[in-house]
Design a protein around this motif. Structure first.
Motif, mmCIF file in Angstrom:
data_model
loop_
_atom_site.group_PDB
_atom_site.id
_atom_site.type_symbol
_atom_site.label_atom_id
_atom_site.label_comp_id
_atom_site.label_asym_id
_atom_site.label_seq_id
_atom_site.Cartn_x
_atom_site.Cartn_y
_atom_site.Cartn_z
ATOM 1 N N SER A 163 0.831 -1.194 0.000
ATOM 2 C CA SER A 163 0.000 0.000 0.000
ATOM 3 C C SER A 163 0.866 1.243 0.000
ATOM 4 C CB SER A 163 -0.930 0.022 1.215
ATOM 5 O OG SER A 163 -0.187 0.118 2.407
ATOM 6 N N GLN A 164 0.334 2.323 -0.535
ATOM 7 C CA GLN A 164 0.991 3.612 -0.523
ATOM 8 C C GLN A 164 -0.075 4.682 -0.349
ATOM 9 O OE1 GLN A 164 3.689 4.360 -3.734
ATOM 10 N NE2 GLN A 164 4.571 2.328 -3.699
ATOM 11 N N SER A 165 0.351 5.892 0.056
ATOM 12 C CA SER A 165 -0.581 6.995 0.244
ATOM 13 C C SER A 165 -0.165 8.199 -0.574
ATOM 14 C CB SER A 165 -0.664 7.385 1.722
ATOM 15 O OG SER A 165 -1.407 6.459 2.446
ATOM 16 N N HIS A 166 -1.148 8.975 -1.030
ATOM 17 C CA HIS A 166 -0.977 10.269 -1.651
ATOM 18 C C HIS A 166 -1.722 11.263 -0.766
ATOM 19 C CE1 HIS A 166 0.801 8.934 -5.530
ATOM 20 N NE2 HIS A 166 0.234 7.801 -5.187
ATOM 21 N N PRO A 167 -1.631 12.553 -1.061
ATOM 22 C CA PRO A 167 -2.301 13.542 -0.198
ATOM 23 C C PRO A 167 -3.786 13.253 0.045
ATOM 24 C CG PRO A 167 -0.791 14.639 -1.691
ATOM 25 C CD PRO A 167 -0.792 13.192 -2.081
ATOM 26 N N HIS A 168 -4.488 12.768 -0.975
ATOM 27 C CA HIS A 168 -5.920 12.515 -0.827
ATOM 28 C C HIS A 168 -6.293 11.059 -1.093
ATOM 29 C CE1 HIS A 168 -6.493 16.901 -0.807
ATOM 30 N NE2 HIS A 168 -5.658 16.932 -1.828
ATOM 31 N N THR A 169 -5.311 10.209 -1.343
ATOM 32 C CA THR A 169 -5.589 8.880 -1.873
ATOM 33 C C THR A 169 -4.837 7.794 -1.117
ATOM 34 O OG1 THR A 169 -5.854 9.864 -4.074
ATOM 35 C CG2 THR A 169 -5.571 7.473 -3.972
ATOM 36 N N ASP A 170 -5.526 6.696 -0.857
ATOM 37 C CA ASP A 170 -4.905 5.482 -0.341
ATOM 38 C C ASP A 170 -5.101 4.386 -1.372
ATOM 39 O OD1 ASP A 170 -4.401 6.622 2.324
ATOM 40 O OD2 ASP A 170 -6.583 6.514 2.533
ATOM 41 N N PHE A 171 -4.071 3.549 -1.581
ATOM 42 C CA PHE A 171 -4.284 2.425 -2.481
ATOM 43 C C PHE A 171 -3.496 1.210 -2.035
ATOM 44 C CE2 PHE A 171 -0.390 3.920 -4.578
ATOM 45 C CZ PHE A 171 0.231 2.732 -4.973
ATOM 46 N N THR A 172 -4.044 0.047 -2.397
ATOM 47 C CA THR A 172 -3.393 -1.231 -2.143
ATOM 48 C C THR A 172 -3.407 -2.031 -3.440
ATOM 49 O OG1 THR A 172 -5.444 -2.315 -1.475
ATOM 50 C CG2 THR A 172 -4.144 -1.264 0.263
ATOM 51 N N SER A 173 -2.594 -3.064 -3.515
ATOM 52 C CA SER A 173 -2.559 -3.956 -4.669
ATOM 53 C C SER A 173 -2.937 -5.367 -4.237
ATOM 54 C CB SER A 173 -1.163 -3.976 -5.311
ATOM 55 O OG SER A 173 -0.862 -2.741 -5.914
ATOM 56 N N ARG A 174 -3.636 -6.069 -5.104
ATOM 57 C CA ARG A 174 -3.998 -7.469 -4.878
ATOM 58 C C ARG A 174 -3.461 -8.296 -6.042
ATOM 59 N NH1 ARG A 174 -8.416 -7.852 -1.269
ATOM 60 N NH2 ARG A 174 -8.190 -6.092 0.171
ATOM 61 N N PHE A 175 -2.576 -9.217 -5.736
ATOM 62 C CA PHE A 175 -2.009 -10.052 -6.786
ATOM 63 C C PHE A 175 -2.963 -11.193 -7.131
ATOM 64 C CE2 PHE A 175 1.682 -7.931 -4.939
ATOM 65 C CZ PHE A 175 2.275 -7.447 -6.093
ATOM 66 N N ALA A 176 -2.854 -11.705 -8.350
ATOM 67 C CA ALA A 176 -3.741 -12.759 -8.820
ATOM 68 C C ALA A 176 -3.454 -14.070 -8.092
ATOM 69 C CB ALA A 176 -3.575 -12.946 -10.329
ATOM 70 N N ILE A 177 -4.531 -14.777 -7.732
ATOM 71 C CA ILE A 177 -4.451 -16.043 -7.023
ATOM 72 C C ILE A 177 -5.039 -17.131 -7.914
ATOM 73 C CG2 ILE A 177 -5.153 -17.299 -4.948
ATOM 74 C CD1 ILE A 177 -3.268 -14.953 -4.393
ATOM 75 N N ASP A 178 -4.334 -18.277 -8.019
ATOM 76 C CA ASP A 178 -4.847 -19.370 -8.841
ATOM 77 C C ASP A 178 -5.807 -20.221 -8.013
ATOM 78 O OD1 ASP A 178 -3.438 -22.149 -8.036
ATOM 79 O OD2 ASP A 178 -2.015 -20.503 -7.723
ATOM 80 N N PRO A 179 -6.655 -21.030 -8.665
ATOM 81 C CA PRO A 179 -7.684 -21.773 -7.926
ATOM 82 C C PRO A 179 -7.130 -22.818 -6.969
ATOM 83 C CG PRO A 179 -7.676 -22.386 -10.257
ATOM 84 C CD PRO A 179 -6.815 -21.172 -10.121
ATOM 85 N N VAL A 180 -5.988 -23.415 -7.268
ATOM 86 C CA VAL A 180 -5.406 -24.405 -6.361
ATOM 87 C C VAL A 180 -4.974 -23.737 -5.066
ATOM 88 C CG1 VAL A 180 -3.532 -26.067 -6.035
ATOM 89 C CG2 VAL A 180 -4.673 -25.896 -8.257
ATOM 90 N N ALA A 181 -4.337 -22.566 -5.177
ATOM 91 C CA ALA A 181 -3.927 -21.833 -3.985
ATOM 92 C C ALA A 181 -5.141 -21.379 -3.181
ATOM 93 C CB ALA A 181 -3.065 -20.635 -4.367
ATOM 94 N N ALA A 182 -6.179 -20.894 -3.863
ATOM 95 C CA ALA A 182 -7.368 -20.422 -3.162
ATOM 96 C C ALA A 182 -8.058 -21.544 -2.398
ATOM 97 C CB ALA A 182 -8.338 -19.778 -4.151
ATOM 98 N N ALA A 183 -8.044 -22.752 -2.951
ATOM 99 C CA ALA A 183 -8.714 -23.880 -2.309
ATOM 100 C C ALA A 183 -8.074 -24.248 -0.974
ATOM 101 C CB ALA A 183 -8.716 -25.088 -3.240
ATOM 102 N N SER A 184 -6.813 -23.883 -0.780
ATOM 103 C CA SER A 184 -6.119 -24.231 0.460
ATOM 104 C C SER A 184 -6.166 -23.116 1.502
ATOM 105 C CB SER A 184 -4.649 -24.556 0.151
ATOM 106 O OG SER A 184 -3.950 -23.398 -0.289
ATOM 107 N N MET A 185 -6.828 -22.010 1.190
ATOM 108 C CA MET A 185 -6.827 -20.854 2.084
ATOM 109 C C MET A 185 -7.885 -20.970 3.163
ATOM 110 S SD MET A 185 -6.290 -17.649 -0.524
ATOM 111 C CE MET A 185 -4.722 -17.421 -1.384
ATOM 112 N N GLY A 186 -7.560 -20.440 4.336
ATOM 113 C CA GLY A 186 -8.531 -20.276 5.402
ATOM 114 C C GLY A 186 -9.241 -18.946 5.287
#
Length: 285
Positions: free
Chosen positions: A2-25
């Motif tokens: 994440s990073q901030s600007h004077p009026h803006t906050d942003f985050t990044s979400r990387f792509a997750i494959d279905p095999v990895a997602a199936a193992s997530m809590g």
């Protein structure tokens, strides 16, 4: 990240494959797919998703106008130098200024801004009842004209039934036969009182990703959003004015403890709303 600007906050979400997602809590699923804190007073909050490079965000102007600032992932001087943007107001009356023109948006009105638009800023008519602008942006290859679409001008479809608990009204703001975009397709669905299911029977569409924003939920209500491959489903509990990312390999369906509304947005290879791969109920696990 994440990073901030004077009026803006942003985050990044990387792509997750279905095999990895199936193992997530629960915590891992929410960290990768769930978006909260979209509507922060006096801020522009953005999430840059690596699914078709869509940006999902919110802007809540109070006493002063909020500018739309470029962020590092876009790699451009201005936010819309290589992007298009759709803005939906889910709050009080407000306005959006772009290219020197001011557009007035009431609740549920939508504004499309094409590639190359500059000097974009958000304002509320009354800071005691501020506008809440939901933002959706994707890369663009052509500069289509800016267009304001009132909720009354959207293409409306009535679907579902009381018997299947999914009686609903669909408002298509952006579709193949309407306002031209490069790849964004956006609409809103309102569930009738007594109906709770959305997008069931469900489907997948590997040709494009999707994002849902759930709203019009009472404070004590929740929507159980279902995701995952059809034979490996998971769920994420959603509160009012929270969003969720849906990769192309995932179903996207939900049931609430009350009726609600949601805004769906897609970006990717295909803008045909009906181009989906249905999933029979008997195949869900």
């Amino acid at each position: 990240m994440s990073q901030s600007h004077p009026h803006t906050d942003f985050t990044s979400r990387f792509a997750i494959d279905p095999v990895a997602a199936a193992s997530m809590g629960t915590d891992e699923l929410r960290h990768n797919f769930h978006i909260d804190d979209l509507f922060q007073p006096g801020r522009v909050s953005l999430t840059y998703a690596h699914y078709d490079r869509m940006i999902v965000g919110g802007a809540v102007p109070e006493g002063t106008a909020l500018p739309l600032e470029a962020i590092k992932p876009t790699g451009t001087r201005n936010f819309l130098d290589r992007r298009e943007l759709i803005i939906v107001n889910i709050g009080g009356a407000g306005s959006v200024t772009a290219d020197g023109d001011t557009h007035q948006l009431q609740a549920r009105d939508m504004l499309y801004l094409g590639m190359g638009s500059t000097d974009v800023a958000f304002a509320s008519a009354d800071k005691a009842a501020p506008a809440k602008f939901y933002l959706l942006s994707a890369p663009a290859h052509h500069a289509y004209p800016n267009r304001l679409i009132r909720i009354g001008d959207a293409k409306r479809l009535e679907l579902g039934s009381k018997e299947t608990c999914n009686e609903r009204s669909i408002f298509q703001f952006i579709h193949a036969d309407g306002v031209k975009t490069c790849q964004l397709v956006v609409g809103m669905t309102q569930l009738a009182p007594g109906s709770v299911w959305n997008t069931m029977p469900c489907h997948v569409h590997d040709r494009r990703m999707e994002a849902y924003l759930y709203f019009d939920l009472p404070e004590t209500a929740r929507v159980f959003h279902f995701m995952g491959e059809p034979d490996e489903t998971r769920h994420i509990v959603m509160a009012n004015e929270e969003a969720v990312l849906s990769p192309g390999w995932s179903i996207h369906s939900g049931a609430g403890t009350s009726n609600y509304s949601f805004i769906w947005a897609m970006a990717g290879d295909n803008v045909d709303y009906t181009d989906v791969d249905p999933v029979p109920l008997g195949e869900l696990r």
